[in-house]
Every structure is written in C-alpha cells, then in structure tokens.
Enzyme design. Structure first.
Site, mmCIF file in Angstrom:
data_model
loop_
_atom_site.group_PDB
_atom_site.id
_atom_site.type_symbol
_atom_site.label_atom_id
_atom_site.label_comp_id
_atom_site.label_asym_id
_atom_site.label_seq_id
_atom_site.Cartn_x
_atom_site.Cartn_y
_atom_site.Cartn_z
ATOM 1 N N LYS A 193 34.971 25.755 45.386
ATOM 2 C CA LYS A 193 34.349 27.069 45.568
ATOM 3 C C LYS A 193 35.486 27.992 45.989
ATOM 4 O O LYS A 193 36.508 27.546 46.464
ATOM 5 C CB LYS A 193 33.292 27.011 46.671
ATOM 6 N N HIS B 196 36.935 32.565 49.906
ATOM 7 C CA HIS B 196 36.551 33.986 49.937
ATOM 8 C C HIS B 196 36.622 34.528 51.353
ATOM 9 O O HIS B 196 36.959 33.820 52.295
ATOM 10 C CB HIS B 196 35.165 34.171 49.321
ATOM 11 N N HIS C 85 35.766 32.952 54.805
ATOM 12 C CA HIS C 85 36.595 32.001 55.554
ATOM 13 C C HIS C 85 37.751 32.668 56.281
ATOM 14 O O HIS C 85 38.601 32.001 56.853
ATOM 15 C CB HIS C 85 37.098 30.885 54.638
HETATM 16 N N1 ARG Z 1 33.156 23.411 55.005
HETATM 17 C C1 ARG Z 1 32.218 24.070 55.860
HETATM 18 C C2 ARG Z 1 31.868 25.428 55.291
HETATM 19 O O1 ARG Z 1 32.667 26.017 54.599
HETATM 20 C C3 ARG Z 1 32.747 24.278 57.260
HETATM 21 C C4 ARG Z 1 33.043 23.032 58.013
HETATM 22 C C5 ARG Z 1 32.779 23.192 59.445
HETATM 23 N N2 ARG Z 1 33.186 22.087 60.245
HETATM 24 C C6 ARG Z 1 32.431 21.031 60.498
HETATM 25 N N3 ARG Z 1 32.977 20.090 61.234
HETATM 26 N N4 ARG Z 1 31.222 20.914 60.095
HETATM 27 O O2 ARG Z 1 30.805 25.945 55.577
#
Ligand code: ARG
Length: 569
Positions: A127, A130, A133
């Site tokens: 993905k 964007h 983040h």
């Molecule tokens: N990959 C997830 C997202 O983009 C965030 C991860 C957050 N960290 C975790 N330990 N769950 O929404």
C-alpha cells in the site's frame, strides 16, 4: 552544572525539616520573571506543618540561610515564596557548561544504557506510504533521538505491515494484469495501481475476492513462487520507503514486520490455550474481555487464520525475550487505541503484566486541512509522503529564488528548510491534537515555524562570521550580560536539559519544538534591542558568547527533532 531547584530545596528543607526531594518537586518557574526566577507554593506544606501558607512562607524567609551566591533575594507574596537567584552564578554555570560540553550540551546519562524499544512508522507494504504515516514516522524518529541523547540504548523497530490479505490482492492482481503495467520504470506505483484497481473491481466481482483469498492461502502455505513474489514486493517497498526515510533523517535498527512472526504464533496460541484463556466463539478462538468492558480479542478467525492481534501479542513476547526492555513505546495513531488496550490486557492475563506496565501506546491525532477534513482520502487518492516532501522543497526553492537568488548551495538549503518545515509543523503542537496541514503556515518564515527557527539560527551564524572569531568563555565578564533580554536567554539555555527530560517523560517532542521557538524569539528580542558587534570588545565577547550558545542549542534541539540546520538562507 548547579541545580538551582535542588539548592533551593536543600535550603528550605533545613528550615522545615522535610525531605529535599519532595520539596524539589513543588518548585515552580513563574510565568514572568518579575515574580522571581523560581517560586515555592507553601500551601503544599500546609497540611503537614498545620499552618497557614503565608505563615509558612514568612517563617521560611526569616530562617533560610542566604549567602547571596545561589539565592539573592526572597519575597513573600501570599502563600508563595518568590525566589531570585544570583545572575552571575546562573550565567557562569550555564555558559561554562555550554563551553565545556559543546555539542553534547543538554545530554545526560539518565538512561544508563538501559534498553528502550521504540516502534514507529510501520507502513503496510504494497500500500502507499502516504501522508497518514507522516506522524508516526516523525514523532517516533524524534523520540528515538531524544532517548538516545539521554543515554538510553534505543532499539528502533519498523514493524512493517508485510503480511495479510492485501498481499493476496496484489498477488492476484499481478497474475491477472501484471503485463499491463510499466514495472521497468515505476515498480512501486505499478504495484499500487494494481492494488487500487483490485480493490475497486473486487466490489462488483466476488470472484476476485475468492482469487485473492486463494493467493494469500498459498502464501500462508509457503508456496515457493508466491513467497518469492512477496519478497520482491517487500524489497521494492522498502527501497522506496528508504527515500522518504533518508529525507526525514529517520533510522531503524530493525525491520521486523508482521511476517517475521509467522512461525512464532503457533507457540503463543498454545501458551494462551495452556493458560486457559482461549474460548470458542462462532467458530473463532477469542480471549473474552467482557469483564474488562472490552470486546473480545480475536486470536484465530473463523477461517482458521491468525490476525493482527495475534501477531502483536507474539511480537510483544518476542521483544521481551530479545531486549528485556526498560520501556517499550508504540507510536501509533489514536484510532488503534482499543486494539492496544485489548492486546495489552491479554498479555497481562498471560502473566506479562510487568512488561505491559513498561509499555505505552503513544498516540496522536490526524493530519487535517484548514477546514478540519482528513487529508489524503477525499478523492480516494493517496498522497505520497515523498511527493509532499518534494513539493515543500520546491516551494522553498521558489522563495529563495525570489528573496535571495544568489545564495550558494540552493538545493541543499531548500531541502533542509523544506523538509524541516514539514517536520516542525508536525511536532509543534501536542501530539494528541490533529495536525493542521496548511502550506501558508508551514512555510511562514515569520511564524512559529521550522523556517523561522532556522532563520534565527542563521542569524547567529552570521553574527559570529561577521565578528570573525569565537570568544573564549574564560574571558567573558558577566557584568556585560545584565539586560533582562540577555538573562532571559541564559535562563532558557539553562533549562535545555530539563526540557529534553520532560519531553522524554511525556513522550512529547512538541515540548522541545515549543522551547526552540521560545529560545529563537528570546534571541530575536535581544538583538533587535542591542548590538552584538560593538566598539567595546569585552561587551562584544559577552554578547557573542550567548549568540554562540543560542546557535548551538537551536542546532542540537533541531537535530533531536530530525531537522537539519542550514548555515545560510
Ligand atoms: N501497520 C499498521 C498500520 O499501518 C501499524 C502498526 C502499528 N503497530 C502495531 N504494533 N500494531 O496501520
């Protein structure tokens, strides 16, 4: 460096016979210097001493030992002691420390090498990276640098979202339409286009959903070809993110994404089972959290697959084993609050409560435009972070060409200012608030912005350059720094270390950002009023030295936020 709070607390402790450390906590810094450099609110002692606050204040004032070296004067105002410290002592201790510690000024060994795990950025690969983040990346990156500066051993983890149904979609899409896209020239954009197309077409075509599911299943069953493609997608993504990370001065010690835990989840599910925590519910396996007023935490879905929470629980336990951390920080948006509460609770029930206590979900608000609308979602289009950074750099270039067309190293300066402006805008308000993304504010050289702070830094550089030498601290005569604007600067510089510690304690980089603006404004107030370069060499030395100190603290502070300083602009 003399700790004024501690010295004052010691002296008060002698009078009231209470613990110095407790008293130290009560000492405040008044909002305006007319009310003293420090203040002690005596009502905090009223209960213990069984006396009215004004009476306590008078008694302390009458009995405290003042030798003039630390405390110069005390006023009683109602129940408060307003305490004025000796300015020469303040100047000597502060500037002496700046002179001896240089770039290390403000650092400490508070952390004593203890492990702090900070997880941040963690985009979902395949993905787009964007604007959503931006905040986790910038806040996490700042915390990483702040904890390091305080002497912790920091482990920065990028918990990539590198597993899950989205890969099924990309793989299926690649099989179907792969040859329609230009992978030669634009890998990441092609992957993204395929993903977006798949999601769109899938809405009217359930066969596609079935295909994606099959593809993901192949991945889960470690089908060689599927795994190979997955790895390729992962590499292409990381390669692309690294461009953004390097622009933002972001570093990770580990890229341990969700996929890393694939073969470690089974043991955790067994552990949950053995501890009697798993319950069957509509074909799924869950941990019931009703008792704690939360929806159940799903561990195995009714389709028999593991899920986001399963991986988080597994990753947590793995980090306990790998790093035996003193603290673990998850920099993740506020929308995931419940998810963190749930899986923290499950871990607590499993017996990891001590480590859960050491862990914190550091959350933050959205990125919104001036009208309060979330950015990047409106037209279903994603806004790439890299594009935003480049746009900012371009905008700064236009400003430079207008205002200072002969500037050398325009490219590099535009990069530092353009990227710095975006970072500063993100960090300038308390993280829990939504970030307003508005170019006019972000790039306003007169506002409370990154460019403003950089501009003041450049002024300090310019003054030193004009003088053509760096004054020696030994030759500074404090009597030349008696103006209230100069004292204000020294006081702020004195507070640098405490400010950094406070920012770490609250996991709030904005505390440093606000401080840098205060310092920049204090310096601006000073040089708008007084000349730094003057006939009187001794006066000039003293003023040059605080100019040097301001520049150094601004630079160090900016670096803690991930912002680079230009030498000219
Ligand atoms: N990959 C997830 C997202 O983009 C965030 C991860 C957050 N960290 C975790 N330990 N769950 O929404």
């Amino acid at each position: 460096m003399i700790d004024f709070k501690e010295e004052i607390a010691k002296k008060i402790a002698e009078v009231v016979q209470l613990d110095k450390n407790e008293l130290m906590q009560y000492i405040e810094i008044p909002p305006n210097a007319e009310l003293g450099d420090y203040a002690f609110p005596c009502f905090k002692l009223a209960k213990t001493l069984r006396k009215a606050p004004p009476m306590i204040a008078t008694e302390i004032k009458e009995n405290i030992a003042i030798d003039g070296k630390i405390i110069e004067k005390i006023d009683v105002v109602g129940g408060y002691l307003n305490i004025y410290i000796n300015k020469e002592t303040l100047i000597k201790t502060t500037l002496g420390e700046v002179a001896s510690k240089k770039e290390e000024y403000g650092s400490s060994n508070l952390g004593d090498g203890k492990n702090v795990v900070i997880e941040y950025s963690s985009p979902n690969i395949a993905k787009p990276f964007h604007i959503g983040h931006l905040r986790t990346t910038v806040i996490g990156g700042a915390l990483y640098k702040i904890y390091k500066f305080l002497g912790y051993n920091v482990i920065g983890i990028n918990y990539l979202g590198d597993w899950g149904m989205q890969f099924g979609k990309v793989l299926a899409g690649l099989n179907l339409w792969g040859n329609e896209y230009d992978f030669e020239n634009n890998k990441i954009q092609s992957l993204l286009n395929i993903y977006v197309r798949f999601c769109k077409e899938e809405k009217n075509n359930s066969e596609l959903t079935e295909l994606a599911r099959e593809c993901f299943k192949k991945l889960e069953e470690k089908d060689e070809e599927a795994l190979k493609k997955w790895e390729w997608i992962r590499n292409v993504s990381i390669e692309n993110y690294n461009k953004t990370y390097s622009l933002l001065n972001i570093h990770f010690d580990e890229y341990r994404g969700e996929a890393y835990y694939n073969d470690k989840m089974e043991a955790v599910v067994k552990e949950l089972n053995a501890k009697g925590l798993l319950k069957d519910s509509q074909g799924a396996k869950i941990v019931d959290l009703e008792e704690y007023n939360m929806p159940p935490c799903i561990i195995i879905t009714s389709a028999g697959t593991t899920i986001y929470a399963t991986r988080d629980i597994t990753a947590f336990i793995d980090r306990v084993k790998s790093f035996d951390f003193e603290k673990m920080i998850y920099v993740v948006g506020g929308e995931q609050k419940l998810h963190f509460e749930q899986f923290f609770k499950v871990l607590e029930l499993m017996g990891y409560g001590d480590y859960v206590k050491k862990s914190i979900h550091v959350s933050f608000g959205l990125v919104v435009d001036k009208t309060g609308e979330k950015i990047g979602t409106r037209k279903g289009n994603s806004v790439f972070l890299e594009d935003i950074l480049n746009e900012s750099i371009e905008k700064v270039k236009v400003i430079i060409n207008e205002k200072n067309p002969n500037l050398e190293n325009k490219e590099e300066i535009a990069r530092k200012v353009g990227v710095g402006a975006i970072i500063f805008n993100d960090l300038s308000n308390s993280r829990i608030k939504d970030e307003i993304f508005d170019w006019d504010t972000i790039l306003n050289f007169q506002g409370e912005t990154g460019p403003y702070m950089q501009y003041i830094y450049v002024r300090t550089k310019g003054l030193l350059e004009k003088a053509g030498y760096i004054p020696d601290f030994e030759n500074i005569d404090c009597k030349y720094l008696n103006e209230k604007q100069a004292i204000e600067i020294v006081k702020l510089i004195y507070q640098f270390e405490a400010t950094i510690k406070n920012a770490a304690e609250k996991n709030e980089p904005s505390i440093i950002a606000r401080y840098l603006i205060d310092l920049a404004q204090a310096f601006s107030n000073f040089y708008n009023e007084y000349k730094v370069i003057t006939e009187n060499k001794e006066l000039q030395d003293a003023r040059l030295f605080i100019t040097l100190a301001v520049g150094q603290v601004l630079k160090t502070g900016a670096e803690l936020l991930g912002i680079e300083m230009p030498d000219k602009m």
